[in-house]
Design a protein around this motif. Structure first.
Motif, PDB file in Angstrom:
ATOM      1  N   ARG A  18       0.828  -1.199   0.000  1.00  0.00           N
ATOM      2  CA  ARG A  18       0.000   0.000   0.000  1.00  0.00           C
ATOM      3  C   ARG A  18       0.862   1.249   0.000  1.00  0.00           C
ATOM      4  NH1 ARG A  18      -4.944   2.213   1.250  1.00  0.00           N
ATOM      5  NH2 ARG A  18      -4.851   4.231   2.313  1.00  0.00           N
ATOM      6  N   SER A  19       0.456   2.231  -0.803  1.00  0.00           N
ATOM      7  CA  SER A  19       1.099   3.535  -0.807  1.00  0.00           C
ATOM      8  C   SER A  19       0.114   4.556  -0.239  1.00  0.00           C
ATOM      9  CB  SER A  19       1.504   3.952  -2.232  1.00  0.00           C
ATOM     10  OG  SER A  19       1.982   5.285  -2.234  1.00  0.00           O
ATOM     11  N   ASP A  20       0.565   5.332   0.759  1.00  0.00           N
ATOM     12  CA  ASP A  20      -0.288   6.345   1.368  1.00  0.00           C
ATOM     13  C   ASP A  20      -0.273   7.659   0.589  1.00  0.00           C
ATOM     14  OD1 ASP A  20      -1.214   4.754   3.437  1.00  0.00           O
ATOM     15  OD2 ASP A  20       0.453   5.274   4.765  1.00  0.00           O
ATOM     16  N   GLY A  21       0.454   7.676  -0.533  1.00  0.00           N
ATOM     17  CA  GLY A  21       0.519   8.881  -1.352  1.00  0.00           C
ATOM     18  C   GLY A  21       0.803   8.518  -2.789  1.00  0.00           C
ATOM     19  N   VAL A  22       1.371   9.466  -3.515  1.00  0.00           N
ATOM     20  CA  VAL A  22       1.774   9.229  -4.899  1.00  0.00           C
ATOM     21  C   VAL A  22       3.255   9.552  -5.026  1.00  0.00           C
ATOM     22  CG1 VAL A  22      -0.501   9.728  -5.842  1.00  0.00           C
ATOM     23  CG2 VAL A  22       1.173  11.587  -5.613  1.00  0.00           C
ATOM     24  N   LYS A  23       3.885   8.978  -6.033  1.00  0.00           N
ATOM     25  CA  LYS A  23       5.267   9.316  -6.365  1.00  0.00           C
ATOM     26  C   LYS A  23       5.263   9.983  -7.740  1.00  0.00           C
ATOM     27  CE  LYS A  23       7.396   5.768  -3.487  1.00  0.00           C
ATOM     28  NZ  LYS A  23       7.806   6.708  -2.439  1.00  0.00           N
ATOM     29  N   ILE A  24       5.922  11.138  -7.805  1.00  0.00           N
ATOM     30  CA  ILE A  24       5.931  11.946  -9.027  1.00  0.00           C
ATOM     31  C   ILE A  24       7.372  12.046  -9.522  1.00  0.00           C
ATOM     32  CG2 ILE A  24       5.288  14.152 -10.047  1.00  0.00           C
ATOM     33  CD1 ILE A  24       3.431  14.593  -7.620  1.00  0.00           C
ATOM     34  N   ALA A  25       7.643  11.567 -10.728  1.00  0.00           N
ATOM     35  CA  ALA A  25       8.986  11.623 -11.304  1.00  0.00           C
ATOM     36  C   ALA A  25       9.264  13.038 -11.795  1.00  0.00           C
ATOM     37  CB  ALA A  25       9.111  10.627 -12.452  1.00  0.00           C
ATOM     38  N   VAL A  26      10.387  13.586 -11.324  1.00  0.00           N
ATOM     39  CA  VAL A  26      10.815  14.933 -11.729  1.00  0.00           C
ATOM     40  C   VAL A  26      12.332  14.942 -11.802  1.00  0.00           C
ATOM     41  CG1 VAL A  26       8.844  16.250 -10.819  1.00  0.00           C
ATOM     42  CG2 VAL A  26      10.724  15.638  -9.298  1.00  0.00           C
ATOM     43  N   PRO A  27      12.927  15.869 -12.551  1.00  0.00           N
ATOM     44  CA  PRO A  27      14.387  15.946 -12.589  1.00  0.00           C
ATOM     45  C   PRO A  27      14.970  16.242 -11.200  1.00  0.00           C
ATOM     46  CG  PRO A  27      13.423  17.195 -14.397  1.00  0.00           C
ATOM     47  CD  PRO A  27      12.298  16.810 -13.495  1.00  0.00           C
ATOM     48  N   LEU A  28      16.159  15.761 -10.968  1.00  0.00           N
ATOM     49  CA  LEU A  28      16.850  16.007  -9.707  1.00  0.00           C
ATOM     50  C   LEU A  28      16.990  17.503  -9.475  1.00  0.00           C
ATOM     51  CD1 LEU A  28      18.373  14.334  -7.484  1.00  0.00           C
ATOM     52  CD2 LEU A  28      20.466  14.870  -8.731  1.00  0.00           C
ATOM     53  N   GLY A  29      16.671  17.948  -8.270  1.00  0.00           N
ATOM     54  CA  GLY A  29      16.809  19.362  -7.926  1.00  0.00           C
ATOM     55  C   GLY A  29      15.622  20.229  -8.311  1.00  0.00           C
ATOM     56  N   THR A  30      14.499  19.608  -8.655  1.00  0.00           N
ATOM     57  CA  THR A  30      13.295  20.377  -8.969  1.00  0.00           C
ATOM     58  C   THR A  30      12.742  21.027  -7.694  1.00  0.00           C
ATOM     59  OG1 THR A  30      12.706  18.907 -10.799  1.00  0.00           O
ATOM     60  CG2 THR A  30      10.929  20.228  -9.850  1.00  0.00           C
ATOM     61  N   PRO A  31      12.385  22.321  -7.727  1.00  0.00           N
ATOM     62  CA  PRO A  31      11.794  22.938  -6.538  1.00  0.00           C
ATOM     63  C   PRO A  31      10.490  22.243  -6.135  1.00  0.00           C
ATOM     64  CG  PRO A  31      12.524  24.629  -8.078  1.00  0.00           C
ATOM     65  CD  PRO A  31      12.620  23.324  -8.798  1.00  0.00           C
ATOM     66  N   VAL A  32      10.378  21.920  -4.856  1.00  0.00           N
ATOM     67  CA  VAL A  32       9.163  21.339  -4.285  1.00  0.00           C
ATOM     68  C   VAL A  32       8.448  22.452  -3.529  1.00  0.00           C
ATOM     69  CG1 VAL A  32       8.223  19.624  -2.687  1.00  0.00           C
ATOM     70  CG2 VAL A  32      10.240  19.066  -4.082  1.00  0.00           C
ATOM     71  N   ARG A  33       7.168  22.647  -3.803  1.00  0.00           N
ATOM     72  CA  ARG A  33       6.444  23.792  -3.249  1.00  0.00           C
ATOM     73  C   ARG A  33       5.301  23.345  -2.341  1.00  0.00           C
ATOM     74  NH1 ARG A  33       8.794  27.819  -5.804  1.00  0.00           N
ATOM     75  NH2 ARG A  33       9.673  27.463  -7.895  1.00  0.00           N
TER      76      ARG A  33
END
Length: 353
Positions: free
Chosen positions: A251-266
């Motif tokens: 079970r995953s309690d969230g989602v995983k989003i593929a993004v380039p390394l060092g992408t700003p997380v807001r």
């Protein structure tokens, strides 16, 4: 196949790498300078604060001794001048447990001659600054079991002098080191057991506006009161792991989003930072933000962390940089939304894309 957990070196550095990068070999030590009176130091600016190590959480700075007192079940006849709190202190039980056992409601008034049932059990006396996490580690029990045994509710902030019932566990490890090793930290435990106990008549502190101001680890932080409004996406990327049970049954309690390394997380909404660190191995660099209305957002696998615990953040503000720390399969963001203690599918709350 999941990667092995990355061993995070040293303390988490705000706006620094998680884990820390390779350091240059030290050169020869300089000759000691003559002793001089230290000059007054100005308060750190936000940029300077970004180079400071994040304070250790309260459950690390305030460990707990497993010194719970065993109290027998008994009957108590109320005397002149008694209060519910005084009866709890006299018997060693918890005032909340006595109230529940006798069907009492606020303001929990007792009367002379009243016969009260005093529930027995092992009761831990909470000291100033202690957290539910530290208490659970001391007794090698999941904090969720202690929450259930004591009917604790939001905002899950303990008070100094409170007694909590410790469920009996016949398989409890013998030594303090074994008990600490048997304890597992997760997001729910941080949310319900991460705030330190407050002293009598001492409210939680208000959030700060900048990482330049560091709140003590032993200061409980109040969550926002206002509803978060409409959430925004924390990053723009492709969902590679969806909410719920996967093909393998995990079970995953969230989602995983593929993004380039060092992408700003807001930040997905205005809120208060409840946790910054790497205490959950699977999630690596981690930020947890509390919002109004009982909502919480969780951001994992970060390579850099840009905020501190107790800091107020606004919707769209950068709080971290994406990475592949913890058990990440690629550069990605692990993202969760929770309402109370219940994980919610983020895609049902975020704008359609």
């Amino acid at each position: 196949m999941m990667k092995r957990a990355v061993v995070l070196a040293g303390c988490v550095i705000l706006a620094g790498c998680v884990p820390g990068g390779r350091r240059a070999a030290p050169g020869p030590a300089p000759a000691p300078a003559p002793a001089a009176a230290p000059a007054p130091q100005p308060a750190a600016t936000a940029d300077e604060a970004a180079q400071l190590p994040a304070p250790a959480p309260a459950w690390e700075t305030r460990p707990v001794n497993a010194d719970a007192r065993t109290v027998p079940s008994q009957r108590y006849v109320v005397r002149k001048g008694d209060t519910l709190r005084g009866i709890a202190d006299r018997t060693g039980s918890a005032s909340e447990a006595i109230a529940r056992a006798n069907g009492m409601t606020p303001p929990f008034t007792v009367r002379i001659g009243q016969r009260l049932s005093i529930p027995g059990g092992r009761y831990h006396l909470v000291r100033p600054g202690q957290t539910g996490i530290a208490i659970a580690r001391a007794y090698a029990l999941p904090w969720a079991r202690i929450v259930a045994a004591n009917a604790l509710v939001e905002p899950y902030i303990l008070r100094a002098g409170q007694r909590v019932l410790i469920p009996v566990d016949a398989a409890r490890p013998a030594s303090a080191a074994e008990r600490a090793a048997a304890f597992t930290l997760d997001v729910d435990t941080i949310l319900t057991g991460g705030e330190p106990a407050v002293a009598a008549n001492q409210p939680p502190v208000r959030p700060v506006a900048s990482p330049a101001r560091v709140l003590p680890a032993t200061a409980a932080v109040v969550a926002p009161a206002a509803l978060p409004g409409r959430f925004v996406w924390p990053v723009d990327g492709r969902i590679v792991r969806r909410f719920g049970h996967g093909a393998t049954g995990e079970r995953s309690d969230g989602v995983k989003i593929a993004v380039p390394l060092g992408t700003p997380v807001r930040a997905v909404a205005d809120g208060t930072v409840a946790y910054v660190g790497d205490g959950i191995a699977a999630l690596g660099g981690l930020v947890i933000v509390k919002h109004g209305g009982g909502w919480t957002s969780v951001y994992g696998h970060a390579s850099q962390l840009s905020v501190r615990r107790g800091q107020a953040v606004t919707k769209g503000q950068e709080i971290a940089l994406s990475g592949e720390t913890g058990y990440a399969d690629r550069p990605e963001l692990h993202f969760e939304l929770r309402r109370g203690r219940t994980p919610v599918d983020p895609t049902t709350q975020l704008p359609r894309r």
